[in-house]
Motif scaffolding. Sequence first.
Motif, PDB file in Angstrom:
ATOM      1  N   LYS A   1       0.835  -1.211   0.000  1.00 26.18           N
ATOM      2  CA  LYS A   1       0.000   0.000   0.000  1.00 26.18           C
ATOM      3  C   LYS A   1       0.866   1.256   0.000  1.00 26.18           C
TER       4      LYS A   1
ATOM      5  N   GLY B   1       2.497   1.695  -3.419  1.00 22.48           N
ATOM      6  CA  GLY B   1       1.466   2.154  -4.355  1.00 22.48           C
ATOM      7  C   GLY B   1       1.075   3.609  -4.127  1.00 22.48           C
ATOM      8  N   LYS B   2       0.961   3.993  -2.873  1.00 16.87           N
ATOM      9  CA  LYS B   2       0.584   5.375  -2.533  1.00 16.87           C
ATOM     10  C   LYS B   2       1.547   6.374  -3.163  1.00 16.87           C
TER      11      LYS B   2
ATOM     12  N   GLN C   1       3.569   5.672  -5.736  1.00 18.45           N
ATOM     13  CA  GLN C   1       3.813   5.278  -7.128  1.00 18.45           C
ATOM     14  C   GLN C   1       5.284   4.933  -7.368  1.00 18.45           C
ATOM     15  N   LEU C   2       5.800   4.032  -6.521  1.00 16.18           N
ATOM     16  CA  LEU C   2       7.209   3.655  -6.576  1.00 16.18           C
ATOM     17  C   LEU C   2       7.431   2.214  -7.037  1.00 16.18           C
ATOM     18  N   ASN C   3       6.423   1.622  -7.657  1.00 20.82           N
ATOM     19  CA  ASN C   3       6.526   0.225  -8.083  1.00 20.82           C
ATOM     20  C   ASN C   3       7.724  -0.019  -9.004  1.00 20.82           C
ATOM     21  N   ASN C   4       8.052   0.946  -9.858  1.00 21.36           N
ATOM     22  CA  ASN C   4       9.152   0.767 -10.809  1.00 21.36           C
ATOM     23  C   ASN C   4      10.533   0.892 -10.153  1.00 21.36           C
TER      24      ASN C   4
END
Length: 189
Positions: free
Chosen positions: A88, A91-92, A94-97
Amino acid sequence: MRIISGKLKGSSLYMPKNKTTRPLKDIVRESVFNLLKHSNKISFKIEKSHILDLYSGTGSFGLECLSRQAQNVYFVEKERNAVEFLEKNIGKFQLNNKTKIFISDVLKIIEQKKITEKKFDLIFCDPPFENSNINKLIELIENNNLLKKTGIIILHRNKATNDKLPEYFNIVEERIYGISKIIFGKFLT
């Protein structure tokens, strides 16, 4: 719990209400990053670094690194509840990459050579205080060549803990904060 500095400064983190994870307190995290940046003994640049966050819980340390411009962070956590909050938080912001999560026991994942694609500039180890496998953890990190020659390992332990660390692990700095002991170390080359 919040991000202390960098591009995400002041952002709050999702945290579980139960006490199964022991988050690194903001004041301790801030002191760690101040030492990384300003200590003559450590001399570490967080920008563009590769971080391995072991026993990562909800990710406060690794996310702080990303906020301060680390290149990427690999998280290792076995507790499913903590991983849900870690996901979470990633995702909050936006660091998935810039992240990779391994849901597993730390020792097992290193023994099975699941983390092999890179060496790390910094490895942060925050095991449960009752964990007595620190010597084995350090040996596995060394034997699997996970740390760059100039890299640093940070251990978060209870101040009453007296871990027997390998002779090739050079303690560069050690600090006490409340019940916490933070050890900064490097491998002797």
